[in-house]
Design an enzyme around this catalytic site. Structure first.
Site, PDB file in Angstrom:
ATOM      1  N   GLU A  24       0.883  -1.169   0.000  1.00  0.00           N
ATOM      2  CA  GLU A  24       0.000   0.000   0.000  1.00  0.00           C
ATOM      3  C   GLU A  24       0.913   1.208   0.000  1.00  0.00           C
ATOM      4  O   GLU A  24       1.503   1.548   1.036  1.00  0.00           O
ATOM      5  CB  GLU A  24      -0.867   0.025   1.266  1.00  0.00           C
ATOM      6  CG  GLU A  24      -1.878  -1.087   1.383  1.00  0.00           C
ATOM      7  CD  GLU A  24      -3.042  -0.916   0.430  1.00  0.00           C
ATOM      8  OE1 GLU A  24      -3.172   0.178  -0.171  1.00  0.00           O
ATOM      9  OE2 GLU A  24      -3.792  -1.882   0.269  1.00  0.00           O
ATOM     10  N   CYS A  47      -2.437   9.372   2.435  1.00  0.00           N
ATOM     11  CA  CYS A  47      -2.094   8.678   1.188  1.00  0.00           C
ATOM     12  C   CYS A  47      -3.173   8.902   0.143  1.00  0.00           C
ATOM     13  O   CYS A  47      -2.877   9.055  -1.034  1.00  0.00           O
ATOM     14  CB  CYS A  47      -1.890   7.192   1.440  1.00  0.00           C
ATOM     15  SG  CYS A  47      -3.265   6.397   2.262  1.00  0.00           S
TER      16      CYS A  47
HETATM   17  P1  NDP Z   1       8.068   5.000   4.723  1.00  0.00           P
HETATM   18  O1  NDP Z   1       8.094   4.264   3.458  1.00  0.00           O
HETATM   19  O2  NDP Z   1       9.161   5.914   5.071  1.00  0.00           O
HETATM   20  O3  NDP Z   1       7.935   3.976   5.962  1.00  0.00           O
HETATM   21  C1  NDP Z   1       6.912   3.018   6.070  1.00  0.00           C
HETATM   22  C2  NDP Z   1       7.381   1.948   7.044  1.00  0.00           C
HETATM   23  O4  NDP Z   1       8.412   1.170   6.462  1.00  0.00           O
HETATM   24  C3  NDP Z   1       7.935   2.480   8.349  1.00  0.00           C
HETATM   25  O5  NDP Z   1       7.522   1.680   9.423  1.00  0.00           O
HETATM   26  C4  NDP Z   1       9.407   2.380   8.109  1.00  0.00           C
HETATM   27  O6  NDP Z   1      10.152   2.310   9.282  1.00  0.00           O
HETATM   28  C5  NDP Z   1       9.516   1.099   7.356  1.00  0.00           C
HETATM   29  N1  NDP Z   1      10.765   0.943   6.626  1.00  0.00           N
HETATM   30  C6  NDP Z   1      11.653   1.897   6.247  1.00  0.00           C
HETATM   31  N2  NDP Z   1      12.689   1.361   5.556  1.00  0.00           N
HETATM   32  C7  NDP Z   1      12.447   0.029   5.499  1.00  0.00           C
HETATM   33  C8  NDP Z   1      13.133  -1.064   4.904  1.00  0.00           C
HETATM   34  N3  NDP Z   1      14.277  -0.903   4.233  1.00  0.00           N
HETATM   35  N4  NDP Z   1      12.594  -2.292   5.022  1.00  0.00           N
HETATM   36  C9  NDP Z   1      11.422  -2.468   5.670  1.00  0.00           C
HETATM   37  N5  NDP Z   1      10.727  -1.473   6.256  1.00  0.00           N
HETATM   38  C10 NDP Z   1      11.233  -0.232   6.172  1.00  0.00           C
HETATM   39  O7  NDP Z   1       6.658   5.745   4.691  1.00  0.00           O
HETATM   40  P2  NDP Z   1       6.139   6.839   5.711  1.00  0.00           P
HETATM   41  O8  NDP Z   1       6.140   6.316   7.099  1.00  0.00           O
HETATM   42  O9  NDP Z   1       6.855   8.089   5.387  1.00  0.00           O
HETATM   43  O10 NDP Z   1       4.606   6.941   5.282  1.00  0.00           O
HETATM   44  C11 NDP Z   1       4.123   7.819   4.340  1.00  0.00           C
HETATM   45  C12 NDP Z   1       3.885   7.114   3.024  1.00  0.00           C
HETATM   46  O11 NDP Z   1       2.952   6.077   3.215  1.00  0.00           O
HETATM   47  C13 NDP Z   1       3.299   8.019   1.980  1.00  0.00           C
HETATM   48  O12 NDP Z   1       3.894   7.792   0.721  1.00  0.00           O
HETATM   49  C14 NDP Z   1       1.839   7.609   1.958  1.00  0.00           C
HETATM   50  O13 NDP Z   1       1.177   7.897   0.779  1.00  0.00           O
HETATM   51  C15 NDP Z   1       1.952   6.149   2.212  1.00  0.00           C
HETATM   52  N6  NDP Z   1       0.709   5.633   2.727  1.00  0.00           N
HETATM   53  C16 NDP Z   1      -0.009   4.763   1.954  1.00  0.00           C
HETATM   54  C17 NDP Z   1      -1.228   4.291   2.400  1.00  0.00           C
HETATM   55  C18 NDP Z   1      -1.991   3.293   1.602  1.00  0.00           C
HETATM   56  O14 NDP Z   1      -2.827   2.595   2.173  1.00  0.00           O
HETATM   57  N7  NDP Z   1      -1.771   3.141   0.320  1.00  0.00           N
HETATM   58  C19 NDP Z   1      -1.798   4.729   3.681  1.00  0.00           C
HETATM   59  C20 NDP Z   1      -0.953   5.624   4.411  1.00  0.00           C
HETATM   60  C21 NDP Z   1       0.249   6.042   3.929  1.00  0.00           C
HETATM   61  P3  NDP Z   1      10.784   3.651   9.866  1.00  0.00           P
HETATM   62  O15 NDP Z   1       9.650   4.633   9.990  1.00  0.00           O
HETATM   63  O16 NDP Z   1      11.305   3.178  11.146  1.00  0.00           O
HETATM   64  O17 NDP Z   1      11.813   4.070   8.845  1.00  0.00           O
END
Ligand code: NDP
Length: 497
Positions: A245, A279
């Site tokens: 997502e 999102c």
């Molecule tokens: P990120 O992609 O930065 O992070 C998402 C999660 O992935 C966090 O828990 C993060 O941990 C983790 N993560 C980071 N690097 C890795 C890795 N290499 N391997 C595995 N996990 C990892 O997104 P954001 O938190 O900034 O969220 C915002 C984004 O999410 C926007 O693009 C938004 O549109 C999208 N979004 C999509 C939705 C949907 O349903 N389609 C709903 C809500 C948001 P950590 O934070 O510790 O780095």
């Protein structure tokens, strides 16, 4: 004392992740950071719990999930306060988010048997001697990786489906919202104290990476497209299936027969709720020429009344402020005009509501996810041009259409996983509707029947109920039986219609 501070990221001290409020900087709480061994241990514990949880069957799980949703409903104000304390989110927004999450838990608990339970399927003429049986079995352990922007609703979309389907869950909340994540786990343990069916592991991105490699049976990731690709690459090593997502750049189309005031209200809310960090937030509007001027004026009027620090909360991630500023500057540098806000809209940690018009389609404000309280509004000749422009990006998450006669036809033509007609974002609250995107917005679904099926594998069983009339699947078939098979195939399938 060991302290790690990476600019823009939450601090870690003595193995504890410190969560702070983005507006005040006040500490919201601390949680232990998991290393690789701790993630592996959580998955081992989850695997034992999963066997017990799956063994409860649909009714046992339903009773317990409904208990958990009752705890959340009882303490909804507390959860709203926590979202404010940790994320700076206005309490009312946190409460609305929690209400939707509660609804999804209720729905998943009540619908899991209908969607996933054992059923007979019809046989076909060629294999009439075998009855068909279908059921959906849980994967085992599902890893859920969540973002910070909707720290309650977004992970619960996956968690509720995964649990109702009979899986144990190991949840890695975003490093910006670990306290809300842990609260969800702790309240679940109050409702289901027997086994650790739902656990959290905390830390920075590498902890999410460790979870992908820890032997879980499926990963449900919500976050940015860039991180989604990394998650998928990590999961590819072990052929672990994933749901992605990811982000969006959702468009609203305003047709000539739209209720302009309602469209403006929805554009402002859809674009600026949660300070635009949504999102499925509306980021681009395409309004047809006859209603364009009235629509822009109504949007400016409504958005101009929103106050930063009140309806518009802080931007959670410091680095996002630079992206929002870059998008506004790029739009104006390329000849766009700010009819509300402008270059000075970004005043850390807030961004004032900003409305941009005449922005070229190539500008980053139109093409990239801004994640701030900004809208671009573009005049188009007709709905066809609006659809072409709306569909021109690699993203395809949600969308909205305002209009009457053609609104649903326009909605169908939008390249997106979801679309709201005469509202914004409404599909996310209907637990019967699947949620997910296309293209760069990801694949797989949460919510609804499709969402439940993501967390279970189909198991097909065929049971012989008599001797074969045309024994095809045996070396002992005779030439006469093969001739009968050919005759039957021709009889059944050789006609042209
Ligand atoms: P990120 O992609 O930065 O992070 C998402 C999660 O992935 C966090 O828990 C993060 O941990 C983790 N993560 C980071 N690097 C890795 C890795 N290499 N391997 C595995 N996990 C990892 O997104 P954001 O938190 O900034 O969220 C915002 C984004 O999410 C926007 O693009 C938004 O549109 C999208 N979004 C999509 C939705 C949907 O349903 N389609 C709903 C809500 C948001 P950590 O934070 O510790 O780095």
């Amino acid at each position: 004392m060991t302290a790690t501070r990476t600019p823009g990221l939450p601090a870690i001290e003595n193995g504890l992740l410190i969560s702070t409020n983005p507006a005040s900087g006040a500490e919201a709480g601390r949680v232990p950071v998991a290393d690789e061994a701790a993630v592996a241990e959580a998955v081992t514990v989850a695997r034992q719990a999963a066997a017990w949880w799956a063994g409860l069957g649909f009714d046992g799980r339903k009773a317990r999930l409904l208990r958990w949703r009752a705890v959340l409903a009882d303490r909804i104000e507390e959860l709203g306060e926590l979202a404010l304390l940790e994320g700076g989110k206005p309490v009312t927004d946190g409460v609305v988010e929690a209400a939707a999450a509660i609804e999804h838990i209720d729905w998943a608990a009540r619908n899991a048997r209908r969607v996933l339970g054992p059923r007979r399927v019809r046989s076909r003429a060629m294999v009439l001697e075998h009855s068909g049986h279908l059921e959906y079995q849980p994967y085992g352990v599902v890893g859920v990786i969540g973002p910070w922007n909707y720290p309650i609703l977004t992970p619960i979309g996956s968690i509720s489906g995964a649990l109702a389907a009979g899986n144990a869950v190991v949840f890695k909340p975003s490093e910006y919202t670990p306290i809300v994540g842990q609260w969800l786990v702790d309240t679940f343990a109050e409702a289901v104290p027997e086994h650790q069916v739902f656990q959290a592991v905390h830390g920075l991105g590498e902890v999410g990476g460790a979870l992908c490699r820890a032997g879980v049976d499926k990963i449900a990731f919500t976050g940015s497209t860039a991180t989604g690709k990394k998650v998928m690459a990590a999961c590819a090593e072990t052929l672990t299936p994933v749901i992605i997502e990811a982000g969006g750049k959702d468009a609203m189309i305003v047709d000539a027969d739209a209720d302009v005031a309602a469209a403006a209200e929805a554009a402002v809310w859809g674009g600026m709720t949660n300070a635009g960090q949504t999102c499925i937030g509306i980021e681009r509007v395409y309004a047809v020429a006859p209603v364009y001027d009235a629509f822009v004026a109504a949007v400016v009027d409504k958005a101009g009344k929103l106050r930063t620090g009140e309806e518009i909360g802080p931007i959670t991630m410091p680095k996002q402020l630079d992206i929002i500023k870059r998008h506004i500057d790029d739009a104006l540098d390329r000849g766009g005009e700010a009819v509300l806000g402008g270059r000075d809209s970004v005043q850390a940690p807030y961004v004032a509501p900003t409305v941009l018009v005449d922005v070229p389609e190539e500008s980053s404000a139109v093409r990239e996810e801004t994640f701030g309280p900004t809208l671009t509004i573009t005049k188009v000749a007709d709905a066809d041009e609006a659809v072409t422009k709306a569909n021109a990006l690699p993203y395809g998450l949600g969308g909205a259409v305002f209009g009457k006669a053609n609104a649903i036809r326009i909605a169908r033509r939008m390249r997106s996983g979801m679309v709201a007609v005469n509202s914004a974002l409404a599909f996310v609250g209907n637990a019967n509707l699947p949620f997910g995107g296309v293209g760069d917005s990801g694949f797989g679904r949460i919510h609804g029947d499709d969402g439940l099926r993501e967390f279970a594998r189909s198991k097909s069983v065929s049971v012989r109920r008599g001797p074969s009339l045309i024994p095809a699947m045996t070396f002992e078939r005779t030439p006469a039986q093969v001739r009968r098979l050919i005759k039957t195939v021709k009889m059944l399938y050789a006609r042209k219609r």
